[in-house]
Design a protein around this motif. Sequence first.
Motif, short mmCIF file in Angstrom:
data_model
loop_
_atom_site.label_atom_id
_atom_site.label_comp_id
_atom_site.label_asym_id
_atom_site.label_seq_id
_atom_site.Cartn_x
_atom_site.Cartn_y
_atom_site.Cartn_z
N CYS A 273 34.26 64.22 8.08
CA CYS A 273 34.50 65.53 7.73
C CYS A 273 33.37 66.28 7.88
CB CYS A 273 35.14 65.67 6.02
SG CYS A 273 36.78 65.00 5.87
N TRP A 274 32.45 65.99 8.17
CA TRP A 274 31.26 66.55 8.41
C TRP A 274 30.41 66.26 9.80
CZ3 TRP A 274 29.15 69.99 5.21
CH2 TRP A 274 27.72 70.55 5.45
N ASP A 275 30.29 67.81 10.46
CA ASP A 275 30.03 67.78 12.00
C ASP A 275 28.44 68.33 12.02
OD1 ASP A 275 30.23 67.29 14.66
OD2 ASP A 275 31.16 69.43 14.67
N PRO A 276 27.17 67.53 11.84
CA PRO A 276 25.97 68.06 12.16
C PRO A 276 25.92 68.18 13.63
CG PRO A 276 25.91 65.45 11.79
CD PRO A 276 27.45 66.13 11.49
N PRO A 277 24.97 69.28 13.83
CA PRO A 277 24.51 69.58 15.26
C PRO A 277 24.33 68.32 16.10
CG PRO A 277 23.69 71.05 13.75
CD PRO A 277 24.11 70.00 12.79
N ASP A 278 24.60 68.57 17.48
CA ASP A 278 24.39 67.17 18.23
C ASP A 278 22.71 66.81 18.22
OD1 ASP A 278 26.80 67.27 18.95
OD2 ASP A 278 26.70 68.05 20.75
#
Length: 205
Positions: free
Chosen positions: A91-96
């Motif tokens: 559910c969390w999508d940090p920057p690449d």
Amino acid sequence: MRLSAPTITDEPLPMSFGADSGSGPAIRPEAVVQFDALLHELYPDAVRVDADRVRNLCVWLASMPAQAAQDVLDRRLRRIDELRAMLDDDCWDPPDALRARLAKLIGYLDQDEDLIPDREPLLGKLDDVLLLELAWPAFAAEAEDYRDFCAYRSETGAAGTGDEQRAAWIRDRLAEIQLWQHNMRVNASHYSRRGHAEAPFRVGS
């Protein structure tokens, strides 16, 4: 004016010492070079780490009562657990770019034979928490956002996809900020009106 970098605890590890104590574990020069290179890959503005600094930090930690020394490590190791959870949370999508740095950090932490081998009693985790602490400014903002998101998710029971949960979190937090700003303006307005002396009351002419 440059603001201070965020710290992982309110009591940072001491990084300034006098002359090298000459004691502490043996530190391989090539391992220090690799450690420092990784640190500055994660956070270019970090202080430089050399063998003397690591040895003195080991002596400092070993001189503490056992429980106090373990607490120094545990407070930081808990933040490592939070970073692992953030990386694994669908559910969390940090920057690449940040995800890649996190993977390198955790890759180091998972090594048994690193700057200070993990088999060393007490001191074996010191290099892990040192790396985390000195590189922390690179991860602090994302980690604090994730911590707040987890608190929101727990409090509200947010459902839906990860994108939907994050959108709800942002929407509700922005609403809270707007309400706070509104209340501040109202309070300032009331204070301003109270601060002006009223015109004197005149009787007759």
